[in-house]
Design a protein around this motif. Structure first.
Motif, PDB file in Angstrom:
ATOM      1  N   LYS A  28     -34.941  93.121  49.608  1.00  0.00           N
ATOM      2  CA  LYS A  28     -35.803  93.168  50.795  1.00  0.00           C
ATOM      3  C   LYS A  28     -35.292  94.210  51.787  1.00  0.00           C
ATOM      4  CE  LYS A  28     -37.159  88.308  50.401  1.00  0.00           C
ATOM      5  NZ  LYS A  28     -37.092  86.955  51.009  1.00  0.00           N
ATOM      6  N   ASP A  29     -33.956  94.289  51.952  1.00  0.00           N
ATOM      7  CA  ASP A  29     -33.360  95.260  52.865  1.00  0.00           C
ATOM      8  C   ASP A  29     -33.606  96.673  52.362  1.00  0.00           C
ATOM      9  OD1 ASP A  29     -31.864  96.123  55.093  1.00  0.00           O
ATOM     10  OD2 ASP A  29     -30.043  96.241  53.881  1.00  0.00           O
ATOM     11  N   CYS A  30     -33.518  96.857  51.050  1.00  0.00           N
ATOM     12  CA  CYS A  30     -33.779  98.169  50.442  1.00  0.00           C
ATOM     13  C   CYS A  30     -35.218  98.593  50.686  1.00  0.00           C
ATOM     14  CB  CYS A  30     -33.471  98.115  48.946  1.00  0.00           C
ATOM     15  SG  CYS A  30     -34.009  99.557  47.990  1.00  0.00           S
ATOM     16  N   GLU A  31     -36.166  97.686  50.456  1.00  0.00           N
ATOM     17  CA  GLU A  31     -37.582  98.008  50.629  1.00  0.00           C
ATOM     18  C   GLU A  31     -37.918  98.291  52.090  1.00  0.00           C
ATOM     19  OE1 GLU A  31     -39.591  95.627  46.849  1.00  0.00           O
ATOM     20  OE2 GLU A  31     -39.625  94.708  48.833  1.00  0.00           O
ATOM     21  N   SER A  32     -37.264  97.578  53.018  1.00  0.00           N
ATOM     22  CA  SER A  32     -37.533  97.811  54.439  1.00  0.00           C
ATOM     23  C   SER A  32     -37.057  99.180  54.891  1.00  0.00           C
ATOM     24  CB  SER A  32     -36.869  96.724  55.286  1.00  0.00           C
ATOM     25  OG  SER A  32     -35.451  96.848  55.251  1.00  0.00           O
ATOM     26  N   SER A  33     -36.147  99.785  54.130  1.00  0.00           N
ATOM     27  CA  SER A  33     -35.647 101.120  54.471  1.00  0.00           C
ATOM     28  C   SER A  33     -36.418 102.215  53.738  1.00  0.00           C
ATOM     29  CB  SER A  33     -34.156 101.215  54.128  1.00  0.00           C
ATOM     30  OG  SER A  33     -33.951 101.185  52.719  1.00  0.00           O
ATOM     31  N   GLY A  34     -37.472 101.837  53.009  1.00  0.00           N
ATOM     32  CA  GLY A  34     -38.280 102.819  52.299  1.00  0.00           C
ATOM     33  C   GLY A  34     -37.853 103.063  50.873  1.00  0.00           C
ATOM     34  N   GLY A  35     -36.880 102.282  50.380  1.00  0.00           N
ATOM     35  CA  GLY A  35     -36.411 102.467  49.015  1.00  0.00           C
ATOM     36  C   GLY A  35     -37.113 101.563  48.027  1.00  0.00           C
TER      37      GLY A  35
END
Length: 305
Positions: A240-247
């Protein structure tokens, strides 16, 4: 006089600073498509691809990557019995629908291959599937009265509907043939192993799977395909943290450890903040501006010396 070149350079950079900032912002404005240099994408053809699925090796979750892949713009699902096209994915419901190219439908019937589902896979059959065996021998084990494998209630209407289709000629039966060679069952457990549909063993010519009735009285409006439920417990805080950063969430090819795949092609073990692209897709000019200001301060210090 020795400070004149430095002073001239200082004034030139000071003049160009606002223009550089405008160029940076214009070239990477929010909403513009930013290419991903890695092998992972968030679509395959027209189907959105989100975690736990991925479009290539190292994308998504390793437990899913061996089953779902993007091949030439087509999302495919693989099992021990073949490769099937993914028709749709319902992420809120955690289900996918796959289509067997040899499966019989109302418009086209043909001899089918077998279908299996790996016991260790993160997929299970949903309860909406209605599997139909077509063109079965009268000696088929599905007709064993002691096993009670066929639905003789509402299932008989499904058989009647399919045998009313013109496509039934494709398996050597006349239209509106007697339904005595047709067997409908609601659970995959009915075929024995629970994960394997072996048509030669069952002495049947073809199979069909209906996951939704558009109009129960019109088989041309039935939705054919195999609906599968997938395990969604793999969605972690790190992802979730990765996706929130655009990854995009992925994994290392060496040990299957978590990897966050950034839009600039960099893979990290955390997230993509600081790798150029924000969630909105805009290039952050603040990093460039801070660099230019640092150069200006250095030049100003040299002018004062």
């Amino acid at each position: 006089m020795s400070n004149l070149p430095a002073a001239s350079l200082f004034l030139t950079i000071l003049f160009l600073l606002p223009r550089l900032d405008k160029v940076s912002t214009a070239d990477h404005a929010p909403g513009r498509t930013i290419p991903t240099r890695g092998t992972c994408n968030n679509t395959c053809g027209t189907i959105p691809v989100m975690f736990p699925f991925g479009t290539g090796f190292g994308c998504g979750h390793p437990s899913f990557s061996r089953y779902v892949k993007c091949n030439a713009g087509t999302l495919q699902f693989s099992t021990g019995t073949g490769v099937y096209t993914v028709s749709s994915i319902d992420y809120p419901a955690s289900t996918i629908v796959v289509a067997d190219p040899l499966m019989s439908t109302c418009s086209s019937m043909q001899n089918s291959g077998s279908f299996s589902l790996d016991r260790t896979s993160p997929f299970t059959l949903t309860g909406s599937n209605i599997f139909v065996l077509l063109g079965c021998s009268t000696t088929s084990p599905v007709f064993d009265p002691s096993e009670d494998l066929c639905d003789t209630g509402s299932g008989s209407r499904v058989c009647t509907g399919l045998y009313s289709c013109k496509g039934v000629n494709g398996i050597g039966l006349p239209q509106n043939a007697p339904t005595s060679t047709c067997c409908v069952y609601d659970s995959f457990m009915a075929v024995g192993s629970g994960y394997s549909l072996d048509l030669p063993k069952l002495q049947c010519s073809s199979y069909s799977s209906i996951y939704e009735f558009g109009d129960e009285g019109d088989p041309m409006k039935w939705k054919f395909g195999i609906s599968l439920q997938y395990n969604d417990s793999y969605y972690t805080t790190a992802c979730k943290d990765c996706e929130s950063s655009g990854g995009l969430c992925g994994f290392s090819g060496l040990d299957d450890s978590f990897s966050c795949i950034c839009r600039d092609g960099v893979n990290t073990t955390t997230n993509c903040f600081g790798h150029g692209y924000t969630w909105s897709g805009a290039w952050e000019p603040k990093i460039q501006t801070k660099t230019i200001i640092g150069v200006l301060l250095l030049l100003w210090t040299l002018l004062l010396v």
